[in-house]
Structures are given as C-alpha cells and as structure tokens.
Design an enzyme around this catalytic site. Structure first.
Site, PDB file in Angstrom:
ATOM      1  N   SER A 182      77.786 144.655  -9.281  1.00  0.00           N
ATOM      2  CA  SER A 182      78.031 143.993  -7.994  1.00  0.00           C
ATOM      3  C   SER A 182      77.387 144.775  -6.836  1.00  0.00           C
ATOM      4  O   SER A 182      76.188 145.039  -6.880  1.00  0.00           O
ATOM      5  CB  SER A 182      79.540 143.808  -7.812  1.00  0.00           C
ATOM      6  OG  SER A 182      79.802 142.941  -6.744  1.00  0.00           O
ATOM      7  N   ASP A 278      76.694 133.216 -11.445  1.00  0.00           N
ATOM      8  CA  ASP A 278      77.501 134.388 -11.094  1.00  0.00           C
ATOM      9  C   ASP A 278      78.716 133.946 -10.274  1.00  0.00           C
ATOM     10  O   ASP A 278      78.579 133.303  -9.230  1.00  0.00           O
ATOM     11  CB  ASP A 278      76.636 135.356 -10.293  1.00  0.00           C
ATOM     12  CG  ASP A 278      77.393 136.615  -9.896  1.00  0.00           C
ATOM     13  OD1 ASP A 278      77.121 137.664 -10.489  1.00  0.00           O
ATOM     14  OD2 ASP A 278      78.261 136.541  -8.997  1.00  0.00           O
ATOM     15  N   HIS A 346      80.813 137.728 -13.523  1.00  0.00           N
ATOM     16  CA  HIS A 346      80.325 138.666 -12.516  1.00  0.00           C
ATOM     17  C   HIS A 346      80.548 140.068 -13.052  1.00  0.00           C
ATOM     18  O   HIS A 346      81.684 140.496 -13.186  1.00  0.00           O
ATOM     19  CB  HIS A 346      81.091 138.461 -11.201  1.00  0.00           C
ATOM     20  CG  HIS A 346      80.613 139.332 -10.083  1.00  0.00           C
ATOM     21  ND1 HIS A 346      79.320 139.257  -9.586  1.00  0.00           N
ATOM     22  CD2 HIS A 346      81.231 140.296  -9.354  1.00  0.00           C
ATOM     23  CE1 HIS A 346      79.187 140.133  -8.595  1.00  0.00           C
ATOM     24  NE2 HIS A 346      80.327 140.774  -8.446  1.00  0.00           N
TER      25      HIS A 346
END
Ligand SMILES: *[C@@H]1O[C@H](CO)[C@@H](O)[C@H](O)[C@H]1NC(C)=O
Ligand SMILES: *[C@@H]1O[C@H](CO)[C@@H](O)[C@H](O)[C@H]1NC(C)=O
Ligand SMILES: *[C@@H]1O[C@H](CO)[C@@H](O)[C@H](O)[C@H]1NC(C)=O
Length: 412
Positions: A182, A278, A346
């Site tokens: 991330s 995502d 994610h």
C-alpha cells in the site's frame, strides 16, 4: 540476533481459519509465527528524523541465517497518508504517527522464516520499517508549528533507517529487495533508485510494490479526486524535493506521487504486484465516499460479489485504465515483472494465506511467492495479467477487510 524475536502462537481464530486449508505439515509450521520486537532508532532524532509526533523512528529486525546472511529484505509498512493538519493531528498519537504506540509484530508472508512458506526470502535479514510519517517517507519540512507539534519528516526517516541498516551489515549485501504494501508499496517505487544507489554495485538489488500502484483515475462522478488528494499530501509534507527528479523535472510534484509517472524512469528492476480491482483503489479512487452520497455502492464497495452489472462495468473500465497506465511502466524496462490478478484485494505479500499457501491466489499456477522469487533471482520472467473478473477462482476472498491504518480517506 537472539533477543530480537520470539515465537508466538497464532490466535485461535487464525489457527481455525487455517485448519481446513493446510496439510498437517503446513499446519504445524503455521502454528508458530515469528514475533519480532521493536528497535527504536533514538539517534535519528539528532538529525530531526522523527515521526509526526516527534518520537524517534523504529523498525522490526530479524537477522539472516545460513545462505541468507548476506541478503536483505527491507519491507515498508503501509497505512494510507495524512494530507492536512486536521488529518495528521488525528493520526499523531497512534502507531501511524508515533513510535510510542508501536509494539512487536508478527513476521508472516514475505517476512516468514520458514522455507516451505517463503522459499526465496525466509533466511534473509528481514526488516519491517514502521510507518509513522504519513507521507510514504517523502516529507521534509524544517519548521514545526508549536501549536500542533506536527513533524513532517518522512524522507529524513528513510535516510536515517537506511544508514542504520547499512551499518548493521547491509552495506555488504549481495542481494537486496525493497518492498512494501500500500503506502509502503508506493514508498518502494518512489525510493527505489535511491535504495539501489546505497548498495554495492555488484549486488542484485530490486524493488517490489505490493498494492502500491495507485492510478490517476477519475471517480464515478467524473472528479479527479485522487489527484487532488495526492497533491495535498505532497504540499502538506513538503515532499517535492524528495520525489524522483526524473519525474519532477517534467511534471508537477503532485503528479510525481503516482507510480505511473515515476516508474517508467526508474532504472532499478521493479516488480508490480497488484489486483486489477484493488479494493483500496475501488473504494478511494473509483468510488470515494463523497462520490456515492446515495450509498448505492455501499455493498459493492465492501464485497465485489455484491456488485450489480452496472457497477461491474464501471470496475471493468477502471481495470482497463489501470492496465493502460501500467503498460507504460511495463514497456519501459524488460527487467520489470508483474503479477496482476483479478481479485478484489489489497496487499498480497504480508499474509501467508495470500503469499504461499495451498489455496493462495495463483496466476497460471504460480503463487505470488514463486513469481516474485523467480523474478528476483532472474530464473524466470514473470509478466502475467489475469483475464477480467470473475474468471479468477483462486482469490483469497473478495471482500474488503479493513486493516490497521488502511481506512478510507475522508476528503470531501
Ligand atoms: C563489510 O565487509 C568488510 C570486509 O569483509 C568488513 O570489514 C566490514 O566490517 C563489513 N561492513 C559491515 C557494515 O558489515
Ligand atoms: C495448472 O496445473 C494443472 C494441473 O497440474 C494443469 O492441468 C494446467 O494445465 C496448469 N495450467 C497452467 C496455466 O499452467
Ligand atoms: C482537512 O481535510 C478534512 C477532510 O478530509 C477537512 O474536514 C478539514 O477541514 C481539513 N483541514 C484543514 C486544516 O484544511
């Protein structure tokens, strides 16, 4: 390195989760996960390299062993960003803003120390860098407003942590991988060439971004929401001077927070691991809360299997745009690799369940762990994009799971 880490039992709910999935052999392995204590880098405060609240930066370190002694994995923690004073103040006391709130963490997925679950990196020196600056380690503002005591110093933290690791032995690394998930995955893109330059010229050095390829796309109401958001992060943290000059020479600093404008000019080999749908990007770039005031996307944002036909169509358009932007990066360098699956996910390197397990996500029969490892060691090119949703039956789950610090952003 004894004293840095200890074994920890999995919480019972996780052990139960794994029970139906694994063989008995794997089960006994997953029953113990390395728990690694925090190393606080007190000396970094001298150079003003501090978290949002002024506390020293910190990381988790587990020493390499056997053939992995000369190899270094530096994994950057994620957790979104803060983009203005209000926002940064509200994260200042938590672990995303202060090392005082950080503690021991479990090393799983790419950080796991079992060869069966992490065949290429298990015995490396492994570092997880705590994320407490809110800018993907790009900020550097000298002045501290006494009214807030907020410090915007992410770039200084990156330099201080690297210096410390180099002195611990990374200076002589034969292999090194900068990775992250991330906002940490974005860090690994933005700092990739800088990391490379710190290491011996004859070392094998590469970067991996996991769920960090955020695209500059409009939201469902046609607004350039993420573009404004990224721009305000860069302005708040004074990030411009720490973004890759190969981008800032050509574009405004706010744009140089997007991997699509930075990655094509990165010289170091880069692996892009990202779901085409995502879940953070769907929830915050395609359908940020303000774009869905009626709440018609509420269920779909939480679980892709709850989306209606029209919503899936919107996501397919988003995927096309994602792939188009990715194409420029891919075309730029044959040493790059990518694993773009069609899950609603994610970050896929940090959980053993998504990294390498009996039912982990695969592309053409290859798990994420195998794809990254084969690419890292130049054993195989790995450049795979899955067919559109819902053709991938190997997804871990298709629900959005809120993780620490990965909450939706809240800009209007
Ligand atoms: C790197 O290797 C050299 C030569 O073996 C050694 O003298 C030095 O202490 C090492 N540096 C670090 C930081 O481990
Ligand atoms: C994946 O493995 C299965 C079973 O071993 C095989 O039948 C199939 O052809 C493989 N698919 C790919 C894309 O390699
Ligand atoms: C920061 O952004 C939030 C929305 O995310 C807004 O409510 C707040 O007023 C902003 N604060 C400042 C100081 O601009």
């Amino acid at each position: 390195m004894a004293g840095f880490s200890r074994r920890a039992q999995l919480p019972p709910f996780l052990a139960l989760l794994l029970l139906p999935l694994g063989t008995v052999g794997l089960l006994s392995l997953t029953a113990s996960v390395l728990e690694v204590d925090l190393t606080v880098l007190q000396s970094a405060t001298k150079r003003g390299a501090v978290c949002l609240d002024g506390s020293p930066p910190a990381y988790h370190f587990s020493g390499g062993f056997g053939s992995g002694e000369g190899s270094w994995l530096v994994h950057i923690e994620g957790g979104g960003w803060c983009h203005n004073v209000t926002n940064c103040l509200s994260r200042m006391k938590g672990k995303l803003g202060s090392s005082r709130a950080m503690g021991a963490v479990r090393f799983s997925g790419i950080l796991n120390d079992h060869g069966e679950l992490n065949p290429y990196f298990y015995n490396w020196n492994k570092v997880k860098v705590g994320y407490c600056d809110g800018s993907s380690f790009t900020g550097d503002v000298d002045r501290v407003d006494p009214a807030t005591n907020l410090h915007y110093r992410g770039a200084r933290i990156f330099d201080a942590v690297m210096e410390d690791l180099l002195a611990k032995g990374m200076k002589n690394a034969t292999n090194a991988l900068l990775s992250g998930c991330s906002a940490g995955g974005l860090t690994s893109v933005l700092h990739c060439d800088r990391f490379r330059a710190l290491l011996p010229a004859d070392a094998r050095v590469k970067c991996l971004t996991d769920g960090g390829y955020f695209v500059n796309a409009k939201d469902i109401s046609g607004i350039e929401y993420v573009r404004a958001y990224f721009n305000s992060i860069v302005e708040t943290h004074g990030s411009a001077k720490n973004l890759p000059p190969s981008c800032t020479l050509r574009m405004s600093p706010g744009m140089c927070f997007f991997p699509q404008y930075v990655a094509p000019r990165i010289l170091t080999p880069l692996f892009i691991l990202n779901a085409a749908y995502d879940s953070w990007q769907i929830r915050n770039i395609l359908v940020p809360l303000p774009s869905d005031r009626e709440g018609t996307w509420k269920d779909c944002r939480a679980d892709i299997t709850k989306c209606n036909t029209k919503q899936i169509e919107g996501m397919q358009v988003f995927r096309q745009e994602f792939l188009k932007d990715l194409g420029r990066t891919i075309a730029s360098d044959p040493s790059n690799g990518f694993f773009i699956n069609s899950c609603f996910a994610h970050c896929q390197t940090e959980l053993t369940a998504t990294w390498k397990f009996s039912n982990s996500p695969v592309l053409g029969n290859t798990t994420v762990a195998e794809a990254v490892g084969l690419w890292f060691y130049d054993l195989r090119d790995f450049k795979e994009i899955d067919c559109p949703y819902p053709c991938d039956s190997s997804c871990y789950n298709n629900k959005y799971e809120s993780q620490d610090g990965l909450e939706d952003n809240d800009i209007p």
